[in-house]
Design an enzyme around this catalytic site. Structure first.
Site, PDB file in Angstrom:
ATOM      1  N   LYS A 265       0.844  -1.204   0.000  1.00 30.53           N
ATOM      2  CA  LYS A 265       0.000   0.000   0.000  1.00 30.53           C
ATOM      3  C   LYS A 265       0.878   1.253   0.000  1.00 30.53           C
ATOM      4  O   LYS A 265       2.041   1.221   0.403  1.00 30.53           O
ATOM      5  CB  LYS A 265      -0.901   0.011   1.239  1.00 30.53           C
ATOM      6  CG  LYS A 265      -1.807  -1.217   1.349  1.00 30.53           C
ATOM      7  CD  LYS A 265      -2.940  -1.181   0.328  1.00 30.53           C
ATOM      8  CE  LYS A 265      -3.823  -2.417   0.416  1.00 30.53           C
ATOM      9  NZ  LYS A 265      -3.375  -3.539  -0.413  1.00 30.53           N
ATOM     10  N   ASP A 266       0.277   2.365  -0.425  1.00 31.97           N
ATOM     11  CA  ASP A 266       0.975   3.650  -0.502  1.00 31.97           C
ATOM     12  C   ASP A 266       1.599   4.025   0.829  1.00 31.97           C
ATOM     13  O   ASP A 266       1.099   3.662   1.888  1.00 31.97           O
ATOM     14  CB  ASP A 266      -0.005   4.771  -0.873  1.00 31.97           C
ATOM     15  CG  ASP A 266      -0.624   4.561  -2.242  1.00 31.97           C
ATOM     16  OD1 ASP A 266      -1.457   3.655  -2.364  1.00 31.97           O
ATOM     17  OD2 ASP A 266      -0.278   5.297  -3.167  1.00 31.97           O
ATOM     18  N   LYS A 267       2.661   4.835   0.755  1.00 33.16           N
ATOM     19  CA  LYS A 267       3.236   5.387   1.973  1.00 33.16           C
ATOM     20  C   LYS A 267       2.417   6.592   2.444  1.00 33.16           C
ATOM     21  O   LYS A 267       1.902   6.593   3.558  1.00 33.16           O
ATOM     22  CB  LYS A 267       4.687   5.824   1.758  1.00 33.16           C
ATOM     23  CG  LYS A 267       5.231   6.500   3.020  1.00 33.16           C
ATOM     24  CD  LYS A 267       6.592   7.112   2.852  1.00 33.16           C
ATOM     25  CE  LYS A 267       6.931   7.877   4.131  1.00 33.16           C
ATOM     26  NZ  LYS A 267       8.250   8.470   4.108  1.00 33.16           N
TER      27      LYS A 267
END
Length: 633
Positions: A265-267
């Protein structure tokens, strides 16, 4: 925060593939920089404070704003990676994406199609386990005094080697069992495994528990009626999945590969996803909630299987775009189009890295079997800003071609450059394939997949140019997992939403119209044979795959909301709900307007590409930085 004359678009740089972070706790979120007014009528950019590059460590925007702008001069634009077209003809508008990381919320959709939430921090109740029987005295004599000394130092964290290897002289299962038992009994908190090295068997002991294990030795038996894997929901803020797993690994004294997950998942976001870990109790995991920042674990249960990459059904996004310039009518047009028609399923900019050496160039060199070029692209000096130690490392490599000398310039050897240099040091410059194998498999495959992705983007743009949004003779559709070429008659009754385009490989077919034939020309120009996509190294043999041209999001909803204070969150997170914090209240009137949208996407599709279709902006950091570099000065 005063509203600027021209509002901005912030675009996230994308995945981190460099050195894992050393610190366990996050620093507080930095205050965003405020952009200055722009003069030419284009929307300026507000760049996130901390972003990752494909190599080395994070590029820290706090030290010198100019450095980041300088680096981005050598980055990629959408044009460079084949992202050229839009689906709809509505007028775009500007806004601020990810002004706060809490404006971008991602919930995984699991295998059962359920949106994953963190809503329970309790530990599942279990029956008490019977204590292990005391060992017989003769079982304790299998260890020498020297071995006991080393194990004692390992137990007390005095052994810097992180593990103790004991050779099994009489290699029988009984002897190995006695050694495992003796170590675990006499040295609580130590775990063991059997390894074979050069035809000899070793018992390898390592510290797999925290210091708490010294005070309260944990039971080593795992109940037979309990699933071997503890599944839990991981809620994280402003941290990417691998960083979060590295943090959990450090606290639990585990190797990161003990954890499994369905997707990264995105940071710069708030994300919620399922994780599984082998033979770690829910109680131990739950204890981490007391000492972790920006991470929460919950919804524990035991199952007999790990998680596998790609098993998820997709992700549900809640996204806030602040300070929008579009009228209500423009927003309605844009969102209605996304809901009805969708967007071109391009691979997003984060697939290709952000530095002067795009990942697809390295991938192309791997596929061409040009290993000297692979090393050169990763290690050579490059334009743009980097951490000083990486600059020194590259300069040393260019000067001496000595991997050990270059490696000494790196404080952390776990970044891509460090792992490659360590491989070259161990196996020599004449055995680059093996040296490159020191990089984790996912990192190595990322390069070749990046090349496939840029080919796909390029060919899909040509397909949209040639035929628009209708299926035509020669297009491909999937029947089950098999690709089928459409006849003219079939094309009449086929939706563009069912058509696919191939990623190049040895196990795919190509469209039979003139655009399909362009694949061969493109790969030939890159020095590759489309009829021979098998590689000498099996890992880099590309089977290919099929990807839908147009994606139509599901569960689409949106509203334009008014707000005064840019510092307040406009999305009610799972953690805030657990803490019984009130949901945000939207004003009927306010200084600022924001577009709050929700939608679900299947795996391997990019929310940034959906937002690009709504706003009609180039999502590359380079392009946005070019529009306004004045705020750096």
């Amino acid at each position: 925060m005063a509203e600027p004359e021209h509002v901005s678009v912030t675009v996230q740089v994308g995945e981190k593939r460099g050195c894992p972070e050393e610190e366990v706790k996050d620093t507080p979120s930095k205050k965003p920089k405020v952009e200055k007014d722009h003069k030419n009528g284009d929307p300026p950019v507000k760049v996130d404070e901390e972003e990752e590059g494909p190599d080395g460590e994070a590029v820290d925007g706090e030290e010198e704003g100019e450095t980041f702008a300088d680096m981005m001069k050598h980055g990629l634009t959408e044009l460079d990676v084949g992202i050229l077209r839009y689906v709809s003809d509505h007028e775009g508008f500007s806004g601020i994406l990810k002004e706060r990381y809490s404006d971008f919320v991602v919930h995984e959709i699991n295998r059962q199609g359920k949106i994953v939430h963190l809503d329970d921090l309790s530990v599942p109740a279990e029956a008490e386990e019977a204590p292990e029987p005391e060992p017989k005295p003769e079982d304790c004599d299998v260890l020498t005094e020297e071995q006991k000394k080393k194990l004692g130092e390992l137990q007390l964290f005095k052994n810097k080697e992180d593990e103790v290897s004991i050779e099994v002289m009489e290699d029988t299962k009984e002897k190995r069992t006695l050694l495992h038992k003796a170590i675990k009994t006499q040295f609580p908190g130590i775990e063991t495994k059997t390894e074979e090295k050069e035809g000899r068997k070793f018992i390898v002991a390592y510290h797999a528990a925290g210091k708490k294990a010294l005070a309260a030795p944990r039971k080593h038996s795992w109940p037979k009626n309990r699933g071997s894997f503890c599944h839990f929901v991981l809620y994280k803020e402003n941290k990417d999945t691998m960083d979060a797993i590295n943090v959990l690994s450090k606290f639990l004294r585990l190797r990161p590969n003990m954890f499994s997950y369905m997707g990264t998942k995105d940071k710069r976001a708030v994300t919620v996803q399922e994780i599984a870990v082998l033979k770690i109790t829910a109680e131990r995991l739950s204890h981490l909630n007391k000492c972790l920042m920006n991470l929460k674990l919950g919804n524990f249960c035991y199952k007999n299987h790990p998680l596998k990459l790609g098993e998820l059904q997709g992700n549900h996004f809640t996204i806030v775009i602040r300070n929008i310039s579009g009228t209500d009518e423009q927003v309605e047009q844009a969102m209605t189009s996304i809901k009805a028609t969708g967007f071109i399923n391009y691979y997003g900019m984060q697939r290709f890295g952000t530095t002067a050496v795009p990942t697809q160039q390295v991938g192309k060199a791997i596929l061409r079997n040009d290993w000297n070029e692979v090393v050169d692209l990763i290690l050579k000096p490059r334009p743009g800003a980097e951490k000083e130690f990486l600059v020194r490392c590259r300069e040393e490599w260019a000067k001496s071609q000595d991997p050990e000398a270059a490696l000494k310039k790196l404080p952390n050897k776990r970044c891509v450059e460090g792992q490659l240099l360590r491989g070259l040091s161990m196996y020599g410059k004449k055995n680059i394939v093996t040296a490159f194998g020191m990089l984790p498999r996912n990192n190595r495959l990322m390069y070749v997949h990046s090349y496939q992705s840029v080919v796909w983007n390029t060919m899909v743009s040509r397909r949209i140019d040639a035929f628009g949004l209708k299926a035509v003779e020669g297009d491909l559709v999937l029947k089950g997992t098999t690709a089928h070429v459409l006849s003219a008659e079939e094309a009449e009754t086929t939706s563009i939403h069912d058509t696919v385009m191939p990623l190049p490989g040895f196990d795919v077919i190509y469209p039979t119209h003139h655009v399909g034939k362009g694949y061969r020309e493109l790969l030939t120009a890159d020095g590759l044979d489309i009829d021979n996509m098998r590689h000498k190294v099996k890992d880099y043999s590309l089977a290919g795959a099929y990807r839908r041209i147009i994606i139509r999001p599901t569960d689409v909803s949106w509203e334009v909301i008014q707000y005064d204070d840019p510092r307040i969150s406009l999305v009610h997170s799972d953690f805030e709900k657990l803490e019984n914090k009130p949901a945000p209240v939207y004003n009927k009137e306010g200084k600022h307007r924001a577009l709050r949208m929700e939608f679900s996407l299947p795996p391997s599709t990019y929310a940034t590409m959906a937002i690009r279709e709504v706003l009609k902006v180039d999502t590359s950091i380079k392009k946005q930085t070019q529009l306004n570099t004045t705020w750096f000065n």
